[in-house]
Design an enzyme around this catalytic site. Structure first.
Site, PDB file in Angstrom:
ATOM      1  N   SER A   1       0.763  -1.288  -0.010  1.00  0.00           N
ATOM      2  CA  SER A   1       0.186   0.066  -0.331  1.00  0.00           C
ATOM      3  C   SER A   1       0.931   1.249  -0.034  1.00  0.00           C
ATOM      4  O   SER A   1       2.234   1.208   0.309  1.00  0.00           O
ATOM      5  CB  SER A   1      -0.916   0.114   1.253  1.00  0.00           C
ATOM      6  OG  SER A   1      -0.166   0.393   2.329  1.00  0.00           O
ATOM      7  N   LYS A   2       0.453   2.308  -0.215  1.00  0.00           N
ATOM      8  CA  LYS A   2       1.008   3.608  -0.051  1.00  0.00           C
ATOM      9  C   LYS A   2       1.456   3.938   1.052  1.00  0.00           C
ATOM     10  O   LYS A   2       2.535   4.663   1.187  1.00  0.00           O
ATOM     11  CB  LYS A   2       0.120   4.921  -0.653  1.00  0.00           C
ATOM     12  CG  LYS A   2      -0.307   4.993  -1.984  1.00  0.00           C
ATOM     13  CD  LYS A   2      -1.009   6.334  -2.266  1.00  0.00           C
ATOM     14  CE  LYS A   2      -1.300   6.506  -3.768  1.00  0.00           C
ATOM     15  NZ  LYS A   2      -1.743   7.930  -4.003  1.00  0.00           N
ATOM     16  N   ARG A   3       1.032   3.412   2.182  1.00  0.00           N
ATOM     17  CA  ARG A   3       1.874   3.629   3.433  1.00  0.00           C
ATOM     18  C   ARG A   3       3.059   2.731   3.760  1.00  0.00           C
ATOM     19  O   ARG A   3       3.932   3.145   4.372  1.00  0.00           O
ATOM     20  CB  ARG A   3       0.844   3.017   4.626  1.00  0.00           C
ATOM     21  CG  ARG A   3      -0.490   3.903   4.661  1.00  0.00           C
ATOM     22  CD  ARG A   3      -1.195   3.821   5.900  1.00  0.00           C
ATOM     23  NE  ARG A   3      -1.971   2.478   5.622  1.00  0.00           N
ATOM     24  CZ  ARG A   3      -3.126   2.194   4.896  1.00  0.00           C
ATOM     25  NH1 ARG A   3      -3.725   3.162   4.185  1.00  0.00           N
ATOM     26  NH2 ARG A   3      -3.640   1.031   4.817  1.00  0.00           N
TER      27      ARG A   3
END
Length: 491
Positions: free
Chosen positions: A259-261
């Site tokens: 994910s972007k995180r």
């Protein structure tokens, strides 16, 4: 077989930093278009004013250019279906939404959020699908007027056909979705703003996209888009329904979707570390596709020549940073030496370099660069590998000092200095023989003997080839550093 009629699109939203999963999607679309001699459309989906930003938009353009992607239609290029930013196409969506309503394909839904939640909870409790139940599908004019008199607002929902939708996914084969699992869905918000569920397929239709290659996470929305395409075709807005191919998930740590995180998902991280675009794209292409059983390293041109969507695997692909680095290192080795030296330029200057600009020696860099090219994994490695050439004193690294200065280092360094003083400093082999002789005098093999010399001269236990480094640094500076190490040992 090449097909010049192929039209694919890459349509990111300008939110945050680009991530590697997004780049992999762009790469597969771009390579597919280039392989077939077709058209690659770059489109910006920026209808979410709360999340989209001009800074992210500019970063997207910059990232695609850095990666070497060119687009045939889109921002800065134009094309027959301009504009290519959704925020500039609102009148188009409004017109299409009205035509869908006039044609009976869409309707106003007055249900409140609380009502929807309550009915969903009841459906789940009864073991039924919890999607929209069609309550407002067939409201009379009087019922609509009554809701509006209450002050209720409405969204516009698309009316899904009461039939199973089957299509052949280019990656996953034949898939079917039954009506109860694909309920009516919203296409326009209560404030009149169009939703992704409308604007994405409308743009694909008007831009005559032939193949939609996108992430597996969007698979559940495909039957809705196919139904909407049928309506758009019947209204004369679309010419045909595109073929769909859903690319496998890119997995991170713990086999969870990247994910972007996740820190390793940011494209900027790889740019800042000095990955080559070719190396990064080579690795990303292997996340769901294979060049051949016995070849992992290839150029982007070789990939384009071989890439087709039928070679994409449906299974999730795990992102492996170490493999990405290894592939990037191979691409560095493949570079023309001058191109490598030039590419290292940013890491030889502030803010990366820790030496004064006037202490940089271009001639010394030109001489050491070929040796560095065989050792670094990413371009940013170069700074620490060559700083001993441009700093007045080597980097003070206590851990390296403690590791190398074991036994009787002063005696060894004294002998090594004597042998080096008499060596030919124009010949790395002569310098090697000097340290070898010093080691033999103290009962040490070359590996053990050169460690104290390396730390004394470069400050580190590992680095570029030692004897070539000594030659380039020069006799006077090298021996002065050994003297400084001896003084430190005696202190």
């Amino acid at each position: 077989m090449a097909n010049a009629n192929v039209r694919v699109r890459f349509c990111p939203s300008p939110t945050g930093n680009p991530h590697v999963g997004l780049v992999r999607t762009a790469l597969f679309n771009w390579a597919f278009a280039r392989h077939h001699g077709g058209t690659f459309v770059f489109r910006i989906e920026d209808t979410d004013a709360a999340r989209d930003s001009e800074e992210s938009y500019e970063q997207l353009l910059d990232s695609l250019k850095w990666l070497g992607f060119t687009w045939d239609e889109g921002p800065e290029v134009g094309g027959p279906h301009a504009p290519y930013r959704q925020s500039q196409r609102m009148d188009i969506y409004k017109d299409v939404a009205q035509k869908l309503q006039d044609g009976g394909y869409a309707y106003h839904c007055y249900c409140t959020t609380e009502e929807l939640d309550a009915r969903r909870d009841a459906a789940r409790a009864a073991g039924r699908p919890s999607g929209y139940d069609g309550k407002c599908r067939d409201l009379t004019a009087e019922q609509k007027s009554a809701y509006e008199a209450e002050g209720r607002t409405s969204i516009v929902r698309f009316r899904m056909p009461d039939e199973t939708i089957t299509f052949t996914d280019l990656v996953r084969g034949e898939l079917s979705f039954t009506p109860e699992n694909v309920p009516d869905f919203g296409i326009v918000r209560a404030n009149g703003a169009p939703l992704y569920t409308l604007v994405n397929p409308v743009d694909d239709a008007l831009m005559e996209i032939t193949h939609v290659l996108r992430g597996e996470d969007l698979l559940s929305s495909t039957p809705r888009q196919i139904a909407l395409y049928k309506a758009l075709t019947e209204l004369g807005i679309a010419k045909a329904t595109p073929s769909f191919g859903h690319l496998p998930y890119v997995m991170g740590e713990g086999n969870k979707k990247l994910s972007k995180r996740d820190p390793e998902s940011s494209l900027n991280l790889y740019r800042e570390r000095g990955f080559l675009p070719e190396g990064l794209l080579n690795y990303l292409s292997l996340l769901g596709w294979s060049f051949s059983k016995d070849q992992d390293i290839f150029s982007i041109e070789e990939m384009v020549a071989k890439f087709d969507i039928d070679g994409v695997n449906a299974n999730p692909a795990r992102f492996d940073l170490k493999k990405a680095e290894a592939i990037n290192a191979d691409h560095i080795r493949r570079m023309d030496p001058k191109a490598f030296a030039d590419a290292c330029g940013p890491w030889l200057r502030a803010p990366h370099a820790n030496w004064a600009p006037e202490d940089f020696d271009a001639e010394a860099w030109a001489r050491i660069a070929p040796h560095a090219q065989t050792r670094v994994t990413v371009l940013s490695d170069i700074t620490a590998n060559v700083d001993f050439l441009f700093l007045k004193e080597p980097v003070e690294d206590q851990a390296s000092w403690d590791k190398a200065m074991k036994g009787e280092p002063a005696a060894l360094l004294t002998t090594a200095r004597e042998k080096l003083d008499a060596a030919d400093w124009n010949d790395p082999e002569s310098l090697k023989n000097a340290v070898l002789a010093a080691g033999e005098a103290h009962g040490l093999k070359l590996g053990k003997a050169q460690a104290p010399v390396r730390v004394a001269v470069t400050g580190r236990t590992v680095g570029l080839p030692l004897f070539e480094s000594l030659e380039i640094l020069g006799k006077e500076r090298s021996l002065a550093r050994i003297d400084a190490a001896l003084a430190k040992l005696s202190a």
